[in-house]
Design a protein around this motif. Structure first.
Motif, PDB file in Angstrom:
ATOM      1  N   VAL A   1     -30.289   1.263   7.272  1.00  0.00           N
ATOM      2  CA  VAL A   1     -30.060   1.506   8.698  1.00  0.00           C
ATOM      3  C   VAL A   1     -31.376   1.819   9.397  1.00  0.00           C
ATOM      4  CG1 VAL A   1     -28.875   2.973  10.383  1.00  0.00           C
ATOM      5  CG2 VAL A   1     -27.693   2.277   8.289  1.00  0.00           C
ATOM      6  N   ALA A   2     -32.279   2.500   8.699  1.00  0.00           N
ATOM      7  CA  ALA A   2     -33.584   2.821   9.278  1.00  0.00           C
ATOM      8  C   ALA A   2     -34.350   1.557   9.652  1.00  0.00           C
ATOM      9  CB  ALA A   2     -34.396   3.656   8.303  1.00  0.00           C
ATOM     10  N   VAL A   3     -34.291   0.554   8.790  1.00  0.00           N
ATOM     11  CA  VAL A   3     -34.965  -0.718   9.073  1.00  0.00           C
ATOM     12  C   VAL A   3     -34.354  -1.358  10.314  1.00  0.00           C
ATOM     13  CG1 VAL A   3     -35.407  -3.036   8.192  1.00  0.00           C
ATOM     14  CG2 VAL A   3     -35.612  -1.067   6.659  1.00  0.00           C
ATOM     15  N   ASN A   4     -33.005  -1.331  10.399  1.00  0.00           N
ATOM     16  CA  ASN A   4     -32.332  -1.853  11.595  1.00  0.00           C
ATOM     17  C   ASN A   4     -32.723  -1.076  12.841  1.00  0.00           C
ATOM     18  OD1 ASN A   4     -29.455  -2.213   9.495  1.00  0.00           O
ATOM     19  ND2 ASN A   4     -30.797  -3.861  10.169  1.00  0.00           N
ATOM     20  N   ALA A   5     -32.853   0.251  12.700  1.00  0.00           N
ATOM     21  CA  ALA A   5     -33.202   1.102  13.842  1.00  0.00           C
ATOM     22  C   ALA A   5     -34.614   0.805  14.332  1.00  0.00           C
ATOM     23  CB  ALA A   5     -33.073   2.570  13.459  1.00  0.00           C
TER      24      ALA A   5
ATOM     25  N   LEU B   1     -35.021   6.686   0.748  1.00  0.00           N
ATOM     26  CA  LEU B   1     -36.133   5.760   0.637  1.00  0.00           C
ATOM     27  C   LEU B   1     -35.718   4.416   0.071  1.00  0.00           C
ATOM     28  CD1 LEU B   1     -38.874   8.017  -0.995  1.00  0.00           C
ATOM     29  CD2 LEU B   1     -39.035   6.974   1.265  1.00  0.00           C
ATOM     30  N   ASN B   2     -36.417   3.397   0.475  1.00  0.00           N
ATOM     31  CA  ASN B   2     -36.491   2.148  -0.271  1.00  0.00           C
ATOM     32  C   ASN B   2     -37.854   1.533   0.053  1.00  0.00           C
ATOM     33  OD1 ASN B   2     -36.269   0.903   2.240  1.00  0.00           O
ATOM     34  ND2 ASN B   2     -34.218   0.090   1.881  1.00  0.00           N
ATOM     35  N   ALA B   3     -38.141   0.372  -0.490  1.00  0.00           N
ATOM     36  CA  ALA B   3     -39.460  -0.230  -0.299  1.00  0.00           C
ATOM     37  C   ALA B   3     -39.724  -0.534   1.173  1.00  0.00           C
ATOM     38  CB  ALA B   3     -39.578  -1.500  -1.134  1.00  0.00           C
ATOM     39  N   ASP B   4     -38.683  -0.935   1.906  1.00  0.00           N
ATOM     40  CA  ASP B   4     -38.852  -1.250   3.322  1.00  0.00           C
ATOM     41  C   ASP B   4     -39.195  -0.003   4.136  1.00  0.00           C
ATOM     42  OD1 ASP B   4     -38.353  -3.967   3.000  1.00  0.00           O
ATOM     43  OD2 ASP B   4     -36.186  -3.727   3.262  1.00  0.00           O
ATOM     44  N   VAL B   5     -38.569   1.126   3.810  1.00  0.00           N
ATOM     45  CA  VAL B   5     -38.879   2.370   4.509  1.00  0.00           C
ATOM     46  C   VAL B   5     -40.314   2.797   4.200  1.00  0.00           C
ATOM     47  CG1 VAL B   5     -38.361   4.839   4.618  1.00  0.00           C
ATOM     48  CG2 VAL B   5     -36.502   3.175   4.720  1.00  0.00           C
ATOM     49  N   VAL B   6     -40.711   2.673   2.952  1.00  0.00           N
ATOM     50  CA  VAL B   6     -42.095   2.987   2.584  1.00  0.00           C
ATOM     51  C   VAL B   6     -43.068   2.152   3.412  1.00  0.00           C
ATOM     52  CG1 VAL B   6     -43.805   2.803   0.743  1.00  0.00           C
ATOM     53  CG2 VAL B   6     -41.559   3.796   0.256  1.00  0.00           C
ATOM     54  N   ALA B   7     -42.775   0.846   3.518  1.00  0.00           N
ATOM     55  CA  ALA B   7     -43.627  -0.036   4.317  1.00  0.00           C
ATOM     56  C   ALA B   7     -43.607   0.368   5.789  1.00  0.00           C
ATOM     57  CB  ALA B   7     -43.174  -1.489   4.154  1.00  0.00           C
TER      58      ALA B   7
ATOM     59  N   VAL C   1     -41.769   4.009  10.997  1.00  0.00           N
ATOM     60  CA  VAL C   1     -40.883   5.107  10.587  1.00  0.00           C
ATOM     61  C   VAL C   1     -41.729   6.368  10.473  1.00  0.00           C
ATOM     62  CG1 VAL C   1     -39.303   5.971   8.815  1.00  0.00           C
ATOM     63  CG2 VAL C   1     -39.343   3.529   9.354  1.00  0.00           C
ATOM     64  N   LEU C   2     -41.292   7.419  11.104  1.00  0.00           N
ATOM     65  CA  LEU C   2     -42.074   8.656  11.144  1.00  0.00           C
ATOM     66  C   LEU C   2     -42.066   9.380   9.802  1.00  0.00           C
ATOM     67  CD1 LEU C   2     -43.729  10.542  12.962  1.00  0.00           C
ATOM     68  CD2 LEU C   2     -41.589  11.698  13.583  1.00  0.00           C
ATOM     69  N   PHE C   3     -40.866   9.521   9.214  1.00  0.00           N
ATOM     70  CA  PHE C   3     -40.742  10.175   7.910  1.00  0.00           C
ATOM     71  C   PHE C   3     -39.390   9.842   7.300  1.00  0.00           C
ATOM     72  CE2 PHE C   3     -39.094  13.406  10.898  1.00  0.00           C
ATOM     73  CZ  PHE C   3     -37.862  13.697  10.325  1.00  0.00           C
ATOM     74  N   ALA C   4     -39.280  10.105   6.017  1.00  0.00           N
ATOM     75  CA  ALA C   4     -38.006   9.963   5.303  1.00  0.00           C
ATOM     76  C   ALA C   4     -37.684  11.269   4.605  1.00  0.00           C
ATOM     77  CB  ALA C   4     -38.082   8.830   4.280  1.00  0.00           C
ATOM     78  N   VAL C   5     -36.436  11.687   4.700  1.00  0.00           N
ATOM     79  CA  VAL C   5     -35.939  12.840   3.939  1.00  0.00           C
ATOM     80  C   VAL C   5     -35.587  12.330   2.548  1.00  0.00           C
ATOM     81  CG1 VAL C   5     -34.245  14.694   3.841  1.00  0.00           C
ATOM     82  CG2 VAL C   5     -34.975  13.809   6.065  1.00  0.00           C
ATOM     83  N   ASP C   6     -36.237  12.860   1.544  1.00  0.00           N
ATOM     84  CA  ASP C   6     -36.092  12.341   0.182  1.00  0.00           C
ATOM     85  C   ASP C   6     -35.267  13.305  -0.663  1.00  0.00           C
ATOM     86  OD1 ASP C   6     -36.361  10.941  -2.166  1.00  0.00           O
ATOM     87  OD2 ASP C   6     -38.436  11.545  -2.526  1.00  0.00           O
ATOM     88  N   GLN C   7     -34.070  12.882  -1.072  1.00  0.00           N
ATOM     89  CA  GLN C   7     -33.246  13.723  -1.940  1.00  0.00           C
ATOM     90  C   GLN C   7     -33.413  13.353  -3.410  1.00  0.00           C
ATOM     91  OE1 GLN C   7     -28.878  13.061  -1.877  1.00  0.00           O
ATOM     92  NE2 GLN C   7     -29.263  11.601  -0.233  1.00  0.00           N
TER      93      GLN C   7
END
Length: 336
Positions: free
Chosen positions: A242-246, A264-270, A277-283
């Motif tokens: 959804v983050a990539v879509n956003a 996270l996934n590879a696309d969010v990292v990129a 993307v400003l940041f990701a909450v990593d569980q």
């Protein structure tokens, strides 16, 4: 409040101690299907403490969801390392997930790992497993119902706290109007994240319901919301896809809204590296797959329990430009 925080820190230390075992396992790749078996050959019922252990992992992950692929990788890696047969199955429909649990009980597995996005729908099936003498560990969501259903432990993050910290981080970035995107109807954990974000953010927060199975519509809905209200300056996704879509929607709407996400996934990292993307909450969901297999192995072999009645916390942590390069190599191999 001080004693509660101390307890949480204590639980986290326990979780991290067990997590150290995870480093001994070989890491698998990012691809995963919704059904798999790993570890020792299946020799039948493993419910006896003297026989080989067979564990069923039943989650609410949708087919192709990279988040749950990483959970599955953690479970299967632990099975290979410890000689435990791991059968992984998932279904996003609560009724279908409940049937998968019932099937595992009928097979007399030696342990059960269940995610509880919709706890009440799974209550009867989980209690039936407990009644049959099968130790249950819940993961990811539904932690507040875990003990009452008879589970011996819960592994995951406290969603409300994670949401609150995400909201605060966006507030600290100077944002004033937030759109929180919920991608699965009925998933209690997602609602808890948005509720927590509202507490931490302090400003205006609006929830937007979308369907994880329709990415085109997700992007269109977020784009429409940003165009309708240009004052929205932050979007919080609760899923990396959804983050990539956003991020794409924000560009399409010519919006300067910052996009942040859970997981996270590879696309969010990129996206983090590119500034989209400003940041990701990593569980750290790899641990949510790995640790329960370790815990059930200890319970099977030595009657050990972990957590002391409190959840074993795997998050939240944050991935941003300060640490994304290190995390990237692990995301590529399917363990972050």
């Amino acid at each position: 409040m001080t004693s509660v925080r101390s307890a949480r820190r204590s639980v986290l230390r326990v979780g991290l101690g067990v997590a150290a075992v995870a480093l001994l396992a070989a890491c698998s790749g990012p691809g995963a299907s919704n059904t798999t078996s790993s570890g020792s050959p299946d020799t039948g019922s493993a419910s006896s403490s003297s026989g080989p252990l067979k564990v069923a992992v039943v989650t609410h992950g949708s087919a192709g969801d990279t988040f749950w692929n990483v959970v599955k990788n953690g479970a299967t890696d632990a099975g290979k390392a410890l000689g435990v047969t791991v059968d992984y199955n998932s279904d996003g429909d609560p009724g279908a997930q409940s049937k998968l649990i019932d099937n595992a009980v009928s097979q007399k597995v030696g342990g059960l790992v269940v995610s509880m996005a919709n706890p009440d729908a799974l209550k009867t099936s989980i209690e039936a497993a407990v009644k049959a003498g099968i130790p249950v560990i819940t993961i990811n969501s539904g932690g507040d119902k875990s003990a009452s259903f008879g589970a011996i432990a819960h592994v995951g993050q406290e969603e409300g706290i994670a949401g609150e910290q995400a909201g605060k981080k966006l507030k600290d970035a100077g944002k004033t109007k937030l759109l929180c995107v919920i991608h699965e109807a009925g998933n209690i954990g997602l609602s808890q994240r948005c509720d927590g974000a509202k507490t931490g953010f302090g400003g205006s927060v609006t929830n937007l319901q979308v369907d994880i199975n329709n990415p085109t519509d997700i992007e269109a809905r977020i784009k429409g919301a940003l165009q309708t209200d240009p004052s929205i300056d932050a979007v919080l996704a609760l899923n990396p896809q959804v983050a990539v879509n956003a991020a794409s929607a924000a560009k399409g709407a010519s919006s300067k809204a910052a996009v942040a996400t859970f997981d996270l996934n590879a696309d969010v990292v990129a996206g983090i590296k590119a500034g989209d993307v400003l940041f990701a909450v990593d569980q750290q969901q790899y641990e949510q797959g790995y640790l329960p297999i370790v815990m059930l192995k200890l319970y099977h072999d030595n009657a050990n329990t972990v957590g002391g009645g409190q959840p074993v916390l795997t998050g939240p942590g944050f991935v941003d430009k300060s640490n994304v390069d290190k995390v990237e190599e692990y995301a590529k191999r399917g363990t972050r």
